[in-house]
Design an enzyme around this catalytic site. Structure first.
Site, PDB file in Angstrom:
ATOM      1  N   ARG A   1      22.194 -58.212 -12.569  1.00 54.35           N
ATOM      2  CA  ARG A   1      21.908 -58.240 -14.018  1.00 54.35           C
ATOM      3  C   ARG A   1      21.227 -56.940 -14.450  1.00 54.35           C
ATOM      4  O   ARG A   1      20.911 -56.784 -15.631  1.00 54.35           O
ATOM      5  CB  ARG A   1      21.050 -59.459 -14.390  1.00 54.35           C
ATOM      6  CG  ARG A   1      19.669 -59.470 -13.778  1.00 54.35           C
ATOM      7  CD  ARG A   1      18.830 -60.647 -14.249  1.00 54.35           C
ATOM      8  NE  ARG A   1      17.449 -60.528 -13.795  1.00 54.35           N
ATOM      9  CZ  ARG A   1      16.429 -61.175 -14.316  1.00 54.35           C
ATOM     10  NH1 ARG A   1      16.606 -61.999 -15.325  1.00 54.35           N
ATOM     11  NH2 ARG A   1      15.217 -61.011 -13.843  1.00 54.35           N
TER      12      ARG A   1
ATOM     13  N   HIS B   1      22.196 -67.872 -16.051  1.00 52.40           N
ATOM     14  CA  HIS B   1      20.841 -68.153 -16.576  1.00 52.40           C
ATOM     15  C   HIS B   1      20.904 -68.212 -18.101  1.00 52.40           C
ATOM     16  O   HIS B   1      20.252 -67.436 -18.814  1.00 52.40           O
ATOM     17  CB  HIS B   1      19.928 -67.011 -16.107  1.00 52.40           C
ATOM     18  CG  HIS B   1      18.453 -67.209 -16.270  1.00 52.40           C
ATOM     19  ND1 HIS B   1      17.866 -67.573 -17.454  1.00 52.40           N
ATOM     20  CD2 HIS B   1      17.450 -67.063 -15.383  1.00 52.40           C
ATOM     21  CE1 HIS B   1      16.549 -67.635 -17.290  1.00 52.40           C
ATOM     22  NE2 HIS B   1      16.272 -67.336 -16.032  1.00 52.40           N
TER      23      HIS B   1
ATOM     24  N   ASP C   1       9.817 -75.738 -16.419  1.00 53.78           N
ATOM     25  CA  ASP C   1      10.541 -74.898 -15.460  1.00 53.78           C
ATOM     26  C   ASP C   1      10.919 -75.806 -14.292  1.00 53.78           C
ATOM     27  O   ASP C   1      10.105 -76.075 -13.420  1.00 53.78           O
ATOM     28  CB  ASP C   1       9.640 -73.732 -15.001  1.00 53.78           C
ATOM     29  CG  ASP C   1      10.421 -72.652 -14.276  1.00 53.78           C
ATOM     30  OD1 ASP C   1      11.617 -72.872 -14.012  1.00 53.78           O
ATOM     31  OD2 ASP C   1       9.827 -71.592 -13.978  1.00 53.78           O
TER      32      ASP C   1
ATOM     33  N   GLU D   1      20.650 -73.905 -16.998  1.00 56.28           N
ATOM     34  CA  GLU D   1      21.359 -72.969 -16.122  1.00 56.28           C
ATOM     35  C   GLU D   1      22.270 -73.693 -15.131  1.00 56.28           C
ATOM     36  O   GLU D   1      21.873 -74.691 -14.534  1.00 56.28           O
ATOM     37  CB  GLU D   1      20.328 -72.117 -15.379  1.00 56.28           C
ATOM     38  CG  GLU D   1      19.352 -71.460 -16.345  1.00 56.28           C
ATOM     39  CD  GLU D   1      18.189 -70.774 -15.646  1.00 56.28           C
ATOM     40  OE1 GLU D   1      18.390 -70.214 -14.560  1.00 56.28           O
ATOM     41  OE2 GLU D   1      17.068 -70.815 -16.185  1.00 56.28           O
TER      42      GLU D   1
HETATM   43  O1  TA6 Z   1      15.197 -69.803 -14.512  1.00 57.09           O
HETATM   44  C1  TA6 Z   1      13.862 -70.033 -14.795  1.00 57.09           C
HETATM   45  C2  TA6 Z   1      13.078 -68.845 -14.347  1.00 57.09           C
HETATM   46  O2  TA6 Z   1      13.289 -68.583 -12.994  1.00 57.09           O
HETATM   47  C3  TA6 Z   1      11.601 -69.071 -14.663  1.00 57.09           C
HETATM   48  O3  TA6 Z   1      10.854 -69.409 -13.518  1.00 57.09           O
HETATM   49  C4  TA6 Z   1      11.148 -67.781 -15.290  1.00 57.09           C
HETATM   50  O4  TA6 Z   1      10.569 -66.973 -14.359  1.00 57.09           O
HETATM   51  C5  TA6 Z   1      12.424 -67.228 -15.844  1.00 57.09           C
HETATM   52  O5  TA6 Z   1      13.484 -67.688 -15.062  1.00 57.09           O
HETATM   53  C6  TA6 Z   1      12.416 -65.719 -15.930  1.00 57.09           C
HETATM   54  O6  TA6 Z   1      13.584 -65.270 -16.486  1.00 57.09           O
HETATM   55  P1  TA6 Z   1      13.707 -63.726 -16.840  1.00 57.09           P
HETATM   56  O7  TA6 Z   1      15.031 -63.625 -17.488  1.00 57.09           O
HETATM   57  O8  TA6 Z   1      12.545 -63.438 -17.722  1.00 57.09           O
HETATM   58  O9  TA6 Z   1      13.606 -62.982 -15.546  1.00 57.09           O
END
Ligand code: TA6
Length: 299
Positions: free
Chosen positions: A99, A169, A213, A272
């Site tokens: 990404r 995601h 989460d 997700e």
């Molecule tokens: O998918 C959830 C997660 O892993 C959360 O724990 C949080 O850290 C988030 O993703 C972070 O996403 P980002 O896109 O900010 O790296």
């Protein structure tokens, strides 16, 4: 791949490439059914709106970073070849390294049903092998029509099996998080990342009134984001996985993130499609693995 090479994949009146101020290139798809914007950096869908809808499927932060090496906050970031922290502790970035880098466009096609398909990919290089020492080919197939279909295809081009985790995601746009219910997870077990990884069982729909989460395991059916504030339902049909992650940062974490506005937590929810937590995927030498999601908006 320079801009002229990209333009070989243009489809007149349907798929165009656009150079953006911050140096990135977007694929703009506009067909009879829908409009979509896709970034070739990060292989990331940033916008999808069927012609019948006034609102976008996806949330993208106004404060998102558009910088080489950083993730764009919103749309459908691709977490690969791991979800979360680097499982081998080699110092790789959170949610993997695809990404945060440029993808190549490898195909585009106008389909008979009026949808448009675009394919992007990447393969291992000296740089990726420093982070993750395995040969691979990764591609993402994105089909823009009445629904949005995304397939993430991992090919193990090496001589040994590899184990990965991964996720689409997806940041969904919602009218107000207080009026959102995620359906389809009743009775499903989850790992609660905001309660010391406690194992719990979902009762009823998921509603959000604080930081959430969660890694749901053993998910078999379709999920629905029922958003009363926008008067719409988003259906998520996934294949190639039995894990769903639900995330909303709520007030404090949103305020601490440089790439989110303070009140953005009210406008988004991540649901997700993943192979994550206890569910990893082993891919035999020479084989491929598909993780797929299809998103449909009903109103
Ligand atoms: O998918 C959830 C997660 O892993 C959360 O724990 C949080 O850290 C988030 O993703 C972070 O996403 P980002 O896109 O900010 O790296």
């Amino acid at each position: 791949m320079n801009f002229d090479q990209l333009c070989d994949y243009e489809i007149e009146n349907e798929l165009q490439f656009v150079e953006i101020e911050h140096g990135f290139t977007y694929i703009e798809i506009n067909n009879a059914k829908a409009h979509a914007t896709i970034s070739t950096y990060s292989g990331q869908v940033l916008s999808f709106r069927p012609k019948s809808q006034k609102d976008d499927l996806l949330f993208v932060s106004d404060k998102a970073y558009y910088e080489d090496g950083k993730a764009i906050k919103g749309g459908i970031p691709v977490c690969w070849p791991w979800f979360g922290a680097d499982p081998e502790d080699r110092g790789g970035p959170a949610h993997g390294f695809v990404r945060n880098r440029q993808w190549e466009v490898t195909g585009s096609e106008s389909l008979v049903d009026g949808s448009t398909k675009v394919v992007m990919g990447m393969a291992d290089s000296d740089v990726t092998r420093e982070i993750w020492p395995h040969p691979f080919k990764l591609s993402i197939e994105i089909t823009v029509g009445d629904s949005l279909k995304v397939a993430l295809v991992t090919q193990n081009t090496g001589n040994e099996s590899v184990t990965i985790s991964q996720a689409l995601h997806t940041y969904f746009y919602v009218g107000d998080i207080g009026e959102v219910r995620v359906q389809g997870l009743d009775g499903i077990e989850y790992i609660d990342k905001v309660d010391e990884l406690a194992e719990k069982t979902q009762s009823g729909s998921v509603t959000i009134d604080g930081e959430v989460d969660r890694i749901y395991t053993g998910v078999t059916g379709e999920l629905v984001i029922d958003d009363e504030s926008l008067g719409r339902k988003i259906r998520i049909a996934s294949r190639g996985c039995s894990t769903a992650v639900v995330w909303n940062p709520w007030i404090e974490i949103a305020a601490s993130m440089g790439d989110l506005n303070d009140d953005d937590y009210r406008k988004m929810i991540c649901v997700e499609t993943a192979n994550a937590g206890p569910e990893t995927v082993e891919i035999a030498a020479g084989s491929e693995y598909r993780l797929e999601a299809e998103y449909t908006i009903e109103s």
